[in-house]
Design a protein around this motif. Structure first.
Motif, PDB file in Angstrom:
ATOM      1  N   TYR A  19     -23.370  -0.206  19.506  1.00 46.01           N
ATOM      2  CA  TYR A  19     -21.966  -0.128  19.106  1.00 46.01           C
ATOM      3  C   TYR A  19     -21.852   0.811  17.909  1.00 46.01           C
ATOM      4  O   TYR A  19     -22.443   0.561  16.858  1.00 46.01           O
ATOM      5  N   PRO A  20     -21.063   1.897  18.039  1.00 47.44           N
ATOM      6  CA  PRO A  20     -21.000   2.902  16.976  1.00 47.44           C
ATOM      7  C   PRO A  20     -19.862   2.716  15.967  1.00 47.44           C
ATOM      8  O   PRO A  20     -19.785   3.451  14.990  1.00 47.44           O
ATOM      9  N   GLY A  21     -19.006   1.740  16.201  1.00 47.35           N
ATOM     10  CA  GLY A  21     -17.801   1.617  15.380  1.00 47.35           C
ATOM     11  C   GLY A  21     -17.968   0.759  14.151  1.00 47.35           C
ATOM     12  O   GLY A  21     -19.056   0.278  13.833  1.00 47.35           O
ATOM     13  N   GLN A  22     -16.824   0.546  13.480  1.00 46.42           N
ATOM     14  CA  GLN A  22     -16.788  -0.217  12.234  1.00 46.42           C
ATOM     15  C   GLN A  22     -15.826  -1.398  12.299  1.00 46.42           C
ATOM     16  O   GLN A  22     -15.526  -2.002  11.277  1.00 46.42           O
ATOM     17  N   CYS A  38     -20.969  -3.447  28.347  1.00 48.55           N
ATOM     18  CA  CYS A  38     -19.793  -2.772  27.809  1.00 48.55           C
ATOM     19  C   CYS A  38     -19.394  -3.391  26.484  1.00 48.55           C
ATOM     20  O   CYS A  38     -19.693  -4.550  26.218  1.00 48.55           O
ATOM     21  N   TRP A  39     -18.683  -2.600  25.686  1.00 46.30           N
ATOM     22  CA  TRP A  39     -18.075  -3.105  24.468  1.00 46.30           C
ATOM     23  C   TRP A  39     -16.639  -2.604  24.387  1.00 46.30           C
ATOM     24  O   TRP A  39     -16.298  -1.588  24.969  1.00 46.30           O
ATOM     25  N   ASP A  40     -15.827  -3.358  23.673  1.00 47.05           N
ATOM     26  CA  ASP A  40     -14.421  -3.001  23.460  1.00 47.05           C
ATOM     27  C   ASP A  40     -14.046  -3.519  22.081  1.00 47.05           C
ATOM     28  O   ASP A  40     -14.220  -4.700  21.791  1.00 47.05           O
ATOM     29  N   ASP A  41     -13.559  -2.633  21.216  1.00 48.58           N
ATOM     30  CA  ASP A  41     -13.194  -3.070  19.866  1.00 48.58           C
ATOM     31  C   ASP A  41     -11.693  -3.010  19.614  1.00 48.58           C
ATOM     32  O   ASP A  41     -11.232  -3.106  18.488  1.00 48.58           O
ATOM     33  N   SER A  44     -11.385   1.454  20.886  1.00 46.47           N
ATOM     34  CA  SER A  44     -12.268   2.223  21.768  1.00 46.47           C
ATOM     35  C   SER A  44     -13.036   1.249  22.642  1.00 46.47           C
ATOM     36  O   SER A  44     -13.199   0.075  22.291  1.00 46.47           O
ATOM     37  N   SER A  45     -13.526   1.749  23.755  1.00 43.88           N
ATOM     38  CA  SER A  45     -14.381   0.936  24.613  1.00 43.88           C
ATOM     39  C   SER A  45     -15.340   1.860  25.342  1.00 43.88           C
ATOM     40  O   SER A  45     -15.086   3.061  25.471  1.00 43.88           O
ATOM     41  N   ALA A  46     -16.433   1.287  25.801  1.00 43.18           N
ATOM     42  CA  ALA A  46     -17.414   2.082  26.541  1.00 43.18           C
ATOM     43  C   ALA A  46     -18.273   1.172  27.399  1.00 43.18           C
ATOM     44  O   ALA A  46     -18.557   0.034  27.030  1.00 43.18           O
ATOM     45  N   CYS A  47     -18.672   1.694  28.522  1.00 42.74           N
ATOM     46  CA  CYS A  47     -19.645   1.052  29.395  1.00 42.74           C
ATOM     47  C   CYS A  47     -20.757   2.077  29.631  1.00 42.74           C
ATOM     48  O   CYS A  47     -20.479   3.253  29.826  1.00 42.74           O
ATOM     49  N   GLY A  48     -21.975   1.596  29.585  1.00 43.99           N
ATOM     50  CA  GLY A  48     -23.101   2.478  29.867  1.00 43.99           C
ATOM     51  C   GLY A  48     -23.633   3.229  28.667  1.00 43.99           C
ATOM     52  O   GLY A  48     -24.619   3.937  28.781  1.00 43.99           O
TER      53      GLY A  48
END
Length: 114
Positions: A19-22, A38-41, A44-48
């Motif tokens: 996870y690259p966010g803050q 996957c992550w979702d903040d 932003s969100s991302a899978c893979g």
């Protein structure tokens, strides 16, 4: 309804996971599209882009499996969309679970409902 886990995350979990966010609250789940974590903040969100093996190792830990089974939590798998997300608190390392719709709203608002 949010369910607090009787365990926390390792302190470096989110960084190691990828996870690259803050943001403070981040939703974690598995998607069958691409068969990936996957992550979702809420912004932003991302899978893979995360470490699938690290995520799977965590959700397959004995105490995590027992909690998931005891509470009927479905975090997604290779063939089915997640019904629930883990919502993690990056500040306290606490872990919660909720239906994905409620979890998504919590990460957007950056607030765990009381």
């Amino acid at each position: 309804m949010f369910l607090k886990a009787p365990f926390g995350l390792p302190a470096d979990f989110l960084r190691t996971f990828g996870y690259p966010g803050q943001r403070r609250y981040i939703g974690l789940y598995w998607s069958p599209m691409g068969d990936e974590a996957c992550w979702d903040d809420g912004q932003s969100s991302a899978c893979g882009l995360a470490d699938n093996h690290y995520y799977l190792a965590f959700i397959r830990r004995k105490e995590v499996l027992a909690w998931r089974d005891e509470n009927g939590l479905h975090l997604g798998n290779s063939e089915e969309e997640a019904q629930h997300w883990l919502v993690v608190d990056a500040e306290t390392c606490e872990v919660y679970a909720a239906h994905w719709r409620e979890a998504r709203q919590a990460v957007i608002r950056q607030e765990i409902p009381s």
